[in-house]
Design an enzyme around this catalytic site. Structure first.
Site, PDB file in Angstrom:
ATOM      1  N   ASP A   1      -3.161 -18.379   0.681  1.00  0.00           N
ATOM      2  CA  ASP A   1      -4.184 -19.103  -0.088  1.00  0.00           C
ATOM      3  C   ASP A   1      -4.860 -20.156   0.784  1.00  0.00           C
ATOM      4  O   ASP A   1      -6.088 -20.303   0.787  1.00  0.00           O
ATOM      5  CB  ASP A   1      -3.599 -19.717  -1.373  1.00  0.00           C
ATOM      6  CG  ASP A   1      -2.307 -20.484  -1.149  1.00  0.00           C
ATOM      7  OD1 ASP A   1      -1.736 -20.410  -0.039  1.00  0.00           O
ATOM      8  OD2 ASP A   1      -1.852 -21.166  -2.094  1.00  0.00           O
TER       9      ASP A   1
ATOM     10  N   ASP B   1     -12.208  -8.938   4.684  1.00  0.00           N
ATOM     11  CA  ASP B   1     -13.494  -8.932   3.969  1.00  0.00           C
ATOM     12  C   ASP B   1     -14.090 -10.336   3.961  1.00  0.00           C
ATOM     13  O   ASP B   1     -15.289 -10.521   4.167  1.00  0.00           O
ATOM     14  CB  ASP B   1     -13.315  -8.451   2.519  1.00  0.00           C
ATOM     15  CG  ASP B   1     -13.687  -6.987   2.351  1.00  0.00           C
ATOM     16  OD1 ASP B   1     -13.613  -6.236   3.350  1.00  0.00           O
ATOM     17  OD2 ASP B   1     -14.044  -6.582   1.228  1.00  0.00           O
TER      18      ASP B   1
ATOM     19  N   TYR C   1       0.821  -1.210   0.000  1.00  0.00           N
ATOM     20  CA  TYR C   1       0.000   0.000   0.000  1.00  0.00           C
ATOM     21  C   TYR C   1       0.858   1.264   0.000  1.00  0.00           C
ATOM     22  O   TYR C   1       0.429   2.302  -0.487  1.00  0.00           O
ATOM     23  CB  TYR C   1      -0.895   0.039   1.244  1.00  0.00           C
ATOM     24  CG  TYR C   1      -2.214  -0.671   1.091  1.00  0.00           C
ATOM     25  CD1 TYR C   1      -2.267  -2.036   0.841  1.00  0.00           C
ATOM     26  CD2 TYR C   1      -3.405   0.030   1.205  1.00  0.00           C
ATOM     27  CE1 TYR C   1      -3.481  -2.679   0.723  1.00  0.00           C
ATOM     28  CE2 TYR C   1      -4.632  -0.618   1.085  1.00  0.00           C
ATOM     29  CZ  TYR C   1      -4.661  -1.964   0.839  1.00  0.00           C
ATOM     30  OH  TYR C   1      -5.866  -2.589   0.711  1.00  0.00           O
TER      31      TYR C   1
ATOM     32  N   ASP D   1      -6.332  -6.921   4.200  1.00  0.00           N
ATOM     33  CA  ASP D   1      -7.451  -6.287   3.504  1.00  0.00           C
ATOM     34  C   ASP D   1      -8.381  -7.362   2.950  1.00  0.00           C
ATOM     35  O   ASP D   1      -9.597  -7.325   3.142  1.00  0.00           O
ATOM     36  CB  ASP D   1      -6.910  -5.402   2.365  1.00  0.00           C
ATOM     37  CG  ASP D   1      -8.028  -4.750   1.577  1.00  0.00           C
ATOM     38  OD1 ASP D   1      -8.956  -4.215   2.210  1.00  0.00           O
ATOM     39  OD2 ASP D   1      -7.982  -4.781   0.331  1.00  0.00           O
TER      40      ASP D   1
ATOM     41  N   LYS E   1       3.048 -15.424   2.497  1.00  0.00           N
ATOM     42  CA  LYS E   1       3.244 -16.204   1.273  1.00  0.00           C
ATOM     43  C   LYS E   1       4.738 -16.512   1.202  1.00  0.00           C
ATOM     44  O   LYS E   1       5.428 -16.183   0.219  1.00  0.00           O
ATOM     45  CB  LYS E   1       2.741 -15.375   0.068  1.00  0.00           C
ATOM     46  CG  LYS E   1       2.670 -16.166  -1.229  1.00  0.00           C
ATOM     47  CD  LYS E   1       1.569 -17.212  -1.278  1.00  0.00           C
ATOM     48  CE  LYS E   1       1.650 -18.033  -2.541  1.00  0.00           C
ATOM     49  NZ  LYS E   1       0.684 -19.164  -2.572  1.00  0.00           N
TER      50      LYS E   1
HETATM   51  C1  IPM Z   1     -10.339  -1.152   3.914  1.00  0.00           C
HETATM   52  C2  IPM Z   1     -10.604  -0.592   2.549  1.00  0.00           C
HETATM   53  C3  IPM Z   1      -9.443   0.319   2.192  1.00  0.00           C
HETATM   54  C4  IPM Z   1      -8.176  -0.519   2.192  1.00  0.00           C
HETATM   55  C5  IPM Z   1      -9.595   1.053   0.843  1.00  0.00           C
HETATM   56  C6  IPM Z   1     -10.901   1.821   0.768  1.00  0.00           C
HETATM   57  C7  IPM Z   1      -8.422   1.953   0.553  1.00  0.00           C
HETATM   58  O1  IPM Z   1     -10.777  -1.613   1.641  1.00  0.00           O
HETATM   59  O2  IPM Z   1     -10.249  -0.368   4.884  1.00  0.00           O
HETATM   60  O3  IPM Z   1     -10.265  -2.370   4.043  1.00  0.00           O
HETATM   61  O4  IPM Z   1      -7.870  -1.163   1.177  1.00  0.00           O
HETATM   62  O5  IPM Z   1      -7.494  -0.536   3.202  1.00  0.00           O
HETATM   63 MG    MG Z   2     -10.833  -3.541   2.465  1.00  0.00          MG
END
Ligand code: IPM
Ligand code: MG
Length: 362
Positions: A225, A253, A142, A249, A193
């Site tokens: 993975d 999710d 990032y 990240d 990884k």
């Molecule tokens: C998160 C989001 C952010 C990230 C984006 C919006 C930049 O997906 O906070 O997980 O990738 O960190």
């Molecule tokens: Mg995210």
């Protein structure tokens, strides 16, 4: 006591869910004798509209002069193609970097009352699911060197982003994970990884060194993975997961989705010391903004995390979590988790009703 809190409502449903959260915080203040002094500032699309920049200096100054930051959500299609490439998401990255928030805690838990909402079979989550992902937040790909340039005629344009970690960065995030594990199930899974990447080999070696200071904590290493697969196959094997910015990240999710109720999940981003920024795991949901149907609970629970981790108000944090649990026990359901039967039974609660009810339960 008196506390200074920078409030960034942001875009989409951000302002609505923040209004309800401050309602609940004010109730906590009233009941336990604290003053939460809010300064509302702009970031994201709202800031682009007002100032042309997604993260005005004033916002950073106010955040730095506060005890903690509460953030709703930023972003939306309106700002996807701004001239000059300004994007709301850059505000988030800027806040993280400028405020030194290197540790992102993302719990993924299934609320007993909402176990049905999980897309996984009941036997897979039976007995509850409670994971914390500790995501490194200010390093890796990032924030690594990046570029776009002309390649050879056959290649066309070429672009790259570098994943780079120092021992210092890995050590400090590993410590956060092990400290967290000591207060929980005493198990850390480090995700990398290392079968391919040098940065992951350093990650694995450094995490193992930190582990020596925590003899009571069991350490496992998973390739990313496999971790993605195991999260669906047997999520209960995890307690604390520690991983890099990009893997965190993606896995956070995934982890939030297996709970089935992403509208309930809070997060904390912490630096050295007690300072922190608190926000829901979900995004700005522009499609449902302004309709009083967003679930404010993730943000309300983020405020509880703020009370606990930054302001040292554990009892008050417990009170918010208890009020949320009582809300669910009473059968109330926000629109995102309200099935037709609950709707027919009158259990449906709007954004503002949810805030009122939870505040009332404090
Ligand atoms: C998160 C989001 C952010 C990230 C984006 C919006 C930049 O997906 O906070 O997980 O990738 O960190
Ligand atoms: Mg995210």
């Amino acid at each position: 006591m008196d506390f200074k809190i920078a409030v960034i409502p942001g875009d989409g449903i951000g302002p609505e869910i923040m209004t309800e959260t401050l309602k609940v915080l004010d109730k906590v203040g009233e009941k336990y004798g604290h003053n939460f002094n809010y300064t509302t500032v702009l970031a994201g699309g709202a800031a682009i509209d007002a100032t042309g920049a997604c993260l005005p200096q004033e916002t950073l100054d106010v955040c730095k002069a506060s005890d903690a930051v509460m953030l709703g959500a930023v972003g939306g299609p309106k700002w996807d193609n701004m001239p000059g490439g300004e994007r709301p998401e850059r505000a988030l990255l800027g806040l993280r970097k400028e405020l030194g928030l290197f540790a992102n805690l993302r719990p993924a838990m299934v609320f007993d009352q909402l176990a049905d909402a999980s897309p996984l079979k009941p036997e897979i989550i039976d007995g509850g699911l409670d994971i914390v992902i500790v995501r490194e937040l200010t390093g890796g790909i990032y924030f690594g060197e990046r570029g776009t340039e002309a390649g050879t005629p056959e290649e066309g344009t070429v672009a790259w982003d570098i994943e780079k970690y120092s021992e210092m960065e890995i050590k400090r995030i590993a410590k956060v994970a092990f400290d967290m594990a000591m207060k929980r199930g005493k198990k850390v899974t480090s995700v990398d990884k290392a079968n391919v990447l040098d940065s992951s080999r350093l990650w694995r070696k450094t995490v193992a060194e930190v582990a020596k200071d925590y003899p009571e904590v069991e350490l496992d290493n998973f390739y990313v993975d496999n971790a993605a697969m195991q999260l669906v196959r047997g999520p209960k094997q995890f307690d604390v997961i520690v991983t890099s910015n990009i893997f965190g990240d993606i896995l956070s999710d995934e982890a939030s989705q297996i709970t089935g109720s992403i509208g309930m999940l809070p997060s904390a981003s912490l630096g050295e010391g007690n300072f922190g920024m608190y926000e829901p795991v979900h995004g700005s949901a522009p499609d449902i903004a302004g309709q009083n149907i967003a679930n404010p609970i993730a943000t309300i629970l983020s405020a509880a995390m703020m009370l606990r981790y930054t302001l040292g108000l554990g009892k008050e944090a417990d009170a918010i979590e208890k009020a949320v649990s009582d809300f669910l026990d009473a059968g109330y359901r926000t629109p995102d988790i309200c099935g037709p039967a609950a709707r027919a039974a009158g259990q449906y609660k709007t954004t503002s009703e949810t805030g009122d009810l939870i505040a009332g339960l404090i």
